[in-house]
Scaffold this motif. Structure first.
Motif, PDB file in Angstrom:
ATOM      1  N   PHE A 106     -39.486  24.562  27.267  1.00  0.00           N
ATOM      2  CA  PHE A 106     -39.724  23.136  27.039  1.00  0.00           C
ATOM      3  C   PHE A 106     -40.997  22.931  26.221  1.00  0.00           C
ATOM      4  O   PHE A 106     -41.020  22.173  25.258  1.00  0.00           O
ATOM      5  N   ASN A 107     -42.055  23.631  26.593  1.00  0.00           N
ATOM      6  CA  ASN A 107     -43.327  23.505  25.873  1.00  0.00           C
ATOM      7  C   ASN A 107     -43.213  23.987  24.433  1.00  0.00           C
ATOM      8  O   ASN A 107     -43.810  23.414  23.533  1.00  0.00           O
ATOM      9  N   PHE A 108     -42.434  25.038  24.215  1.00  0.00           N
ATOM     10  CA  PHE A 108     -42.214  25.523  22.853  1.00  0.00           C
ATOM     11  C   PHE A 108     -41.526  24.452  22.012  1.00  0.00           C
ATOM     12  O   PHE A 108     -41.947  24.156  20.899  1.00  0.00           O
ATOM     13  N   LEU A 109     -40.480  23.844  22.554  1.00  0.00           N
ATOM     14  CA  LEU A 109     -39.761  22.795  21.829  1.00  0.00           C
ATOM     15  C   LEU A 109     -40.656  21.580  21.587  1.00  0.00           C
ATOM     16  O   LEU A 109     -40.607  20.974  20.512  1.00  0.00           O
ATOM     17  N   MET A 110     -41.454  21.221  22.558  1.00  0.00           N
ATOM     18  CA  MET A 110     -42.376  20.093  22.386  1.00  0.00           C
ATOM     19  C   MET A 110     -43.390  20.419  21.282  1.00  0.00           C
ATOM     20  O   MET A 110     -43.746  19.554  20.491  1.00  0.00           O
ATOM     21  N   GLY A 111     -43.843  21.667  21.221  1.00  0.00           N
ATOM     22  CA  GLY A 111     -44.788  22.082  20.184  1.00  0.00           C
ATOM     23  C   GLY A 111     -44.176  21.992  18.798  1.00  0.00           C
ATOM     24  O   GLY A 111     -44.814  21.558  17.843  1.00  0.00           O
ATOM     25  N   ILE A 112     -42.920  22.394  18.695  1.00  0.00           N
ATOM     26  CA  ILE A 112     -42.217  22.287  17.409  1.00  0.00           C
ATOM     27  C   ILE A 112     -42.125  20.828  16.996  1.00  0.00           C
ATOM     28  O   ILE A 112     -42.251  20.488  15.811  1.00  0.00           O
TER      29      ILE A 112
END
Length: 80
Positions: free
Chosen positions: A70-76
């Motif tokens: 989730f955090n990776f997608l939010m970062g993208i």
């Protein structure tokens, strides 16, 4: 050698700068239109916190925020 010139003529449209720019312009205009429609709040469907069966969804925000995917997608998406 005749075959080589035939090949160049067949693929000449790939090297046509004017045509490329016209197509690129159309693509960018379509992307801009799509973006404006997506950002228009009147055209967006209402957000629901229910699943397909109509049951209320419950989200544990702490669990969600500690999820690496989730955090990776939010970062993208530019959200920190």
């Amino acid at each position: 050698m005749e075959k080589g010139w035939e090949m160049i003529e067949v693929y000449q449209h790939y090297f046509d700068v004017q045509r490329h720019l016209e197509i690129q312009d159309k693509v960018h205009k379509l992307m801009e239109k799509s973006k404006k429609e997506a950002l228009n709040p009147r055209k967006r469907p209402p957000v629901s916190n229910r699943d397909a069966c109509g049951e209320k969804l419950i989200v544990d925000t702490q669990q969600l925020l500690s999820n690496d995917d989730f955090n990776f997608l939010m970062g993208i998406g530019g959200v920190k």
